[in-house]
Scaffold this motif. Structure first.
Motif, short mmCIF file in Angstrom:
data_model
loop_
_atom_site.label_atom_id
_atom_site.label_comp_id
_atom_site.label_asym_id
_atom_site.label_seq_id
_atom_site.Cartn_x
_atom_site.Cartn_y
_atom_site.Cartn_z
N PRO A 492 37.50 47.85 40.38
CA PRO A 492 38.74 47.48 41.08
C PRO A 492 38.51 46.89 42.47
O PRO A 492 39.23 45.99 42.88
CB PRO A 492 39.50 48.81 41.17
N LEU A 493 37.53 47.40 43.19
CA LEU A 493 37.30 46.91 44.55
C LEU A 493 36.74 45.49 44.55
O LEU A 493 37.15 44.65 45.35
CB LEU A 493 36.36 47.85 45.29
N ALA A 494 35.80 45.24 43.66
CA ALA A 494 35.25 43.89 43.53
C ALA A 494 36.35 42.91 43.11
O ALA A 494 36.43 41.78 43.60
CB ALA A 494 34.10 43.87 42.54
N GLU A 495 37.23 43.36 42.19
CA GLU A 495 38.34 42.52 41.75
C GLU A 495 39.28 42.22 42.91
O GLU A 495 39.75 41.08 43.07
CB GLU A 495 39.11 43.22 40.62
N LEU A 496 39.56 43.23 43.74
CA LEU A 496 40.42 43.03 44.90
C LEU A 496 39.80 42.02 45.85
O LEU A 496 40.49 41.13 46.38
CB LEU A 496 40.66 44.36 45.61
N ALA A 497 38.50 42.15 46.08
CA ALA A 497 37.81 41.21 46.97
C ALA A 497 37.88 39.79 46.42
O ALA A 497 38.10 38.82 47.15
CB ALA A 497 36.36 41.64 47.16
N ARG A 498 37.68 39.64 45.09
CA ARG A 498 37.76 38.31 44.48
C ARG A 498 39.15 37.71 44.64
O ARG A 498 39.31 36.53 44.94
CB ARG A 498 37.37 38.38 43.00
N ASP A 499 40.18 38.54 44.43
CA ASP A 499 41.56 38.05 44.55
C ASP A 499 41.86 37.62 45.98
O ASP A 499 42.52 36.60 46.21
CB ASP A 499 42.54 39.14 44.11
N LEU A 500 41.34 38.38 46.97
CA LEU A 500 41.58 38.01 48.37
C LEU A 500 40.87 36.72 48.74
O LEU A 500 41.33 35.96 49.60
CB LEU A 500 41.10 39.15 49.29
N CYS A 501 39.71 36.46 48.10
CA CYS A 501 38.99 35.20 48.35
C CYS A 501 39.76 34.02 47.79
O CYS A 501 39.71 32.91 48.33
CB CYS A 501 37.60 35.25 47.73
N ARG A 502 40.50 34.27 46.67
CA ARG A 502 41.23 33.17 46.03
C ARG A 502 42.52 32.84 46.79
O ARG A 502 42.84 31.66 47.00
CB ARG A 502 41.58 33.55 44.59
N GLU A 503 43.29 33.87 47.17
CA GLU A 503 44.57 33.63 47.82
C GLU A 503 44.98 34.88 48.62
O GLU A 503 44.55 35.99 48.31
CB GLU A 503 45.65 33.29 46.80
N PRO A 504 45.81 34.70 49.65
CA PRO A 504 46.24 35.85 50.46
C PRO A 504 47.01 36.87 49.61
O PRO A 504 47.69 36.51 48.65
CB PRO A 504 47.14 35.22 51.51
N GLN A 505 46.87 38.14 50.00
CA GLN A 505 47.61 39.22 49.34
C GLN A 505 48.37 39.99 50.43
O GLN A 505 47.81 40.30 51.49
CB GLN A 505 46.63 40.19 48.65
N PRO A 506 49.64 40.32 50.18
CA PRO A 506 50.38 41.12 51.17
C PRO A 506 49.65 42.45 51.43
O PRO A 506 49.05 43.03 50.52
CB PRO A 506 51.73 41.35 50.50
N LEU A 507 49.72 42.93 52.67
CA LEU A 507 49.00 44.13 53.04
C LEU A 507 49.44 45.33 52.20
O LEU A 507 48.60 46.16 51.80
CB LEU A 507 49.20 44.43 54.53
N ASP A 508 50.76 45.42 51.90
CA ASP A 508 51.20 46.57 51.11
C ASP A 508 50.63 46.54 49.69
O ASP A 508 50.35 47.58 49.10
CB ASP A 508 52.74 46.65 51.09
N VAL A 509 50.42 45.32 49.15
CA VAL A 509 49.80 45.19 47.83
C VAL A 509 48.32 45.63 47.89
O VAL A 509 47.83 46.34 47.02
CB VAL A 509 49.91 43.75 47.30
N VAL A 510 47.63 45.21 48.95
CA VAL A 510 46.22 45.59 49.12
C VAL A 510 46.10 47.12 49.20
O VAL A 510 45.26 47.73 48.53
CB VAL A 510 45.64 44.95 50.40
N LEU A 511 46.95 47.73 49.99
CA LEU A 511 46.88 49.19 50.16
C LEU A 511 47.24 49.90 48.87
O LEU A 511 46.64 50.94 48.53
CB LEU A 511 47.82 49.62 51.29
N ALA A 512 48.20 49.37 48.12
CA ALA A 512 48.58 49.98 46.84
C ALA A 512 47.42 49.92 45.84
O ALA A 512 47.21 50.86 45.06
CB ALA A 512 49.81 49.27 46.27
N ARG A 513 46.66 48.82 45.86
CA ARG A 513 45.52 48.70 44.94
C ARG A 513 44.36 49.59 45.38
O ARG A 513 43.53 50.00 44.57
CB ARG A 513 45.08 47.24 44.85
N LEU A 514 44.28 49.86 46.68
CA LEU A 514 43.21 50.73 47.18
C LEU A 514 43.49 52.21 46.90
O LEU A 514 42.57 52.99 46.65
CB LEU A 514 43.06 50.56 48.70
#
Length: 602
Positions: A492-514
């Protein structure tokens, strides 16, 4: 250790304009002096010397420093050597205790000076013999090889006498004894005395970057017995892994071009210089080493083109050079001489075809990684994407050690991508194969990830980098260069990093995935760095890169610990693959630690 107070006094007394002006043309421009930068090619002056502050800066390439740094770069010397030479010039006395800590240090200094004097005297004597009637046969041979009189003088070529004790007798009158000749590698000691190492040979002085002779190469003349070439053995002056033939004459051309041409032999260097390729250098009977690369980097070299003939030994040279070039991050290229008319050496090619042909050949050189990929495909999987699986795997196994040598980040990722495309392989599967990560047949997911286990897998610095990217989406390019997703375990963390490299993610979405995979402390850390606690924009990229570098260092430490455990299980002697992997990791770690220090200072 030279005290800082003395270094500062030398700096204050030194006329920075006069000293730098010896190496380049400077013109007064208001409060500064300016000229065309010696560290990169330019026509409009952008290099400024500031006499009041005792420093220089190039506004074209960013080069900056004081008089000591300038002399280190242009003369290729270490800092203490530059300080001592400048101290003598400006009349500052360095206390003996600051230079020599012990009687042992003084002894070594004396022996080194005597060995240098022996090499210099031998080079002068043999050069004089070549110009005399004793050198008729050697001069005829040089003419047959296309070496001009001017080149023979520039490279200080000479000829040694056939007698067994000629050099010892000749140099004794100059106060150079047998012990100095032994230490310089010019004489072979025996129980009965000794004899000259080089007899009846064409002599090639090998110089340090400052031009001082420190060793010799020697070739038999026609009809003579013995090995065709012999060199000075390892001495206190001459270490073949730390010496490049011709560097003393090539360093200014290398500095201007920011590139070097690497060849194999003495005549190759001389022939290329004669043809106008003045940035050519050669290894001395060994493969390119990290120490060689460091020498070139001191000349501000950014690119090395390997130029060898197309025989078996020549084609193997780029792979050996890659072992030194890839970890350094220096750009490598490969130019292979045409073999349509049989084996051709670089000097023969330059003589027959001229400068334009050599420059065209160098311009067409392949990137080193592409050359290695094509050579491996040609050897193991000639059908490329249509080759059988077994052949593709053989090519991957051939390339894997070289891929692992490439610096982590964009360089390695690009190399991996090119291999995958050339062989028609899945990129992630290729990476798993290269880096020893077995791919499971199925990927069953547990219903929940225990927070403690997940957070234990989170390197703190990698989390900081992730948080900074979440708060500053414009860091995506830097994140791709640093290969941020690979700083995390796959999941999940690597996937989150890949998604952030592709396009911005709202902070609340980032925190929810973490939240499902990290404990509250980690989530709060990300919230702070991506939100109210984030650094100012002016420093955020530096902080991001510093966090990424720190995470890579942490990963290497873990891998080194794993290797130490494997080494303990393997016993002694260590298997070659373990030893190579340890050395590779250590080189990467040193490079990363240097980079971390540079980021910290900036």
């Amino acid at each position: 250790m030279i005290p800082d107070s003395i270094i500062e006094e030398i700096r204050s007394r030194a006329d920075v304009v006069a000293i730098i002006g010896r190496h380049m043309e400077l013109q007064k421009s208001g409060r500064t002096w300016k000229g065309c930068c010696p560290f990169h090619g330019e026509r409009t002056p952008s290099f400024h010397v500031y006499p009041e502050d005792k420093h220089y800066k190039c506004y074209g390439c960013g080069e900056y420093g004081d008089v000591f740094k300038f002399l280190q770069k242009v003369e290729g010397k270490e800092f203490p050597e530059v300080v001592k030479a400048l101290a003598a010039e400006v009349g500052v006395e360095i206390p003996e205790e600051a230079v020599e800590d012990s009687a042992e240090a003084r002894r070594k200094r004396k022996e080194r000076a005597e060995a240098l004097a022996a090499c210099d005297a031998a080079a002068r004597y043999w050069q004089a013999r070549l110009a005399s009637s004793h050198g008729d046969a050697a001069r005829a041979y040089l003419t047959s090889r296309g070496v001009t009189e001017d080149s023979a003088r520039r490279f200080r070529l000479g000829v040694s006498a056939a007698a067994w004790n000629d050099l010892e007798h000749r140099l004794a009158s100059k106060g150079i004894g047998a012990a100095a000749l032994d230490r310089a590698g010019l004489r072979i000691a025996t129980e009965r005395g000794g004899y000259d190492r080089f007899r009846g040979r064409l002599m090639f002085p090998i110089a340090a970057p400052d031009g001082q002779a420190i060793g010799f190469g020697a070739r038999t003349l026609d009809g003579a017995e013995g090995p065709k070439y012999i060199n000075t053995p390892e001495t206190l002056l001459y270490k073949k892994s730390k010496v490049l033939y011709g560097l003393d004459l090539a360093r200014e051309a290398i500095r201007k071009a920011r590139a070097a041409v690497l060849v194999e032999g003495y005549f190759d260097v001389i022939g290329l210089h004669q043809a106008g390729i003045a940035n050519a250098v050669a290894v001395c009977g060994t493969a390119l080493t990290p120490e060689h690369v460091e020498l070139l980097q001191r000349c501000d070299c950014r690119e090395v083109t390997v130029l060898f003939d197309g025989d078996v030994a020549g084609l193997a040279a780029p792979a050996k050079a890659a072992q030194a070039l890839f970890p350094s991050g220096m750009v490598g290229r490969v130019a292979v001489l045409p073999s349509d008319q049989g084996k051709t050496d670089p000097d023969e090619f330059a003589r027959a075809r001229g400068r334009e042909a050599v420059e065209a050949l160098l311009k067409s050189a392949l990137p080193l990684s592409d050359f290695l990929i094509e050579r491996s495909v040609d050897r193991h999987a000639r059908e490329g994407t249509d080759a059988p699986v077994e052949e593709k795997l053989a090519a991957v196994r051939d390339l894997a050690p070289l891929v692992r040598l490439a610096p982590e980040g964009l360089a390695r990722a690009t190399f991996e991508d090119r291999v995958a495309r050339r062989l028609g392989l899945d990129l992630q599967a290729l990476r798993d194969e290269i880096h020893g990560k077995p791919r499971p047949v199925a990927k069953p997911r547990p219903a929940a990830v225990p927070p403690q286990r997940a957070s234990a897998l989170l390197p703190g610095s990698a989390v900081d980098a992730l948080a900074l990217l979440a708060g500053h989406p414009d860091l995506a390019a830097a994140a791709a260069e640093e290969d941020l997703p690979r700083l995390f375990p796959e999941g999940p963390l690597a996937e989150l990093a890949r998604d952030l490299c592709r396009e911005p993610q709202p902070l609340d979405v980032v925190l929810a995935r973490l939240a499902p995979v990290a404990n509250a402390r980690v989530v709060e850390r990300v919230r702070s760095l991506a939100g109210p606690g984030r650094p100012e924009r002016s420093v955020v990229e530096r902080e991001f890169r510093r966090a990424a570098v720190e995470a890579k260092i942490e990963a290497i430490r873990r891998e080194q610990a794993r290797l130490l455990a494997a080494a303990a299980r393997a016993g002694s002697p260590l298997p070659d693959d373990l030893t190579r992997e340890q050395l590779t990791l250590q080189r990467r770690r040193i490079d990363l630690e240097r980079r971390r220090e540079e980021l910290r200072k900036s």
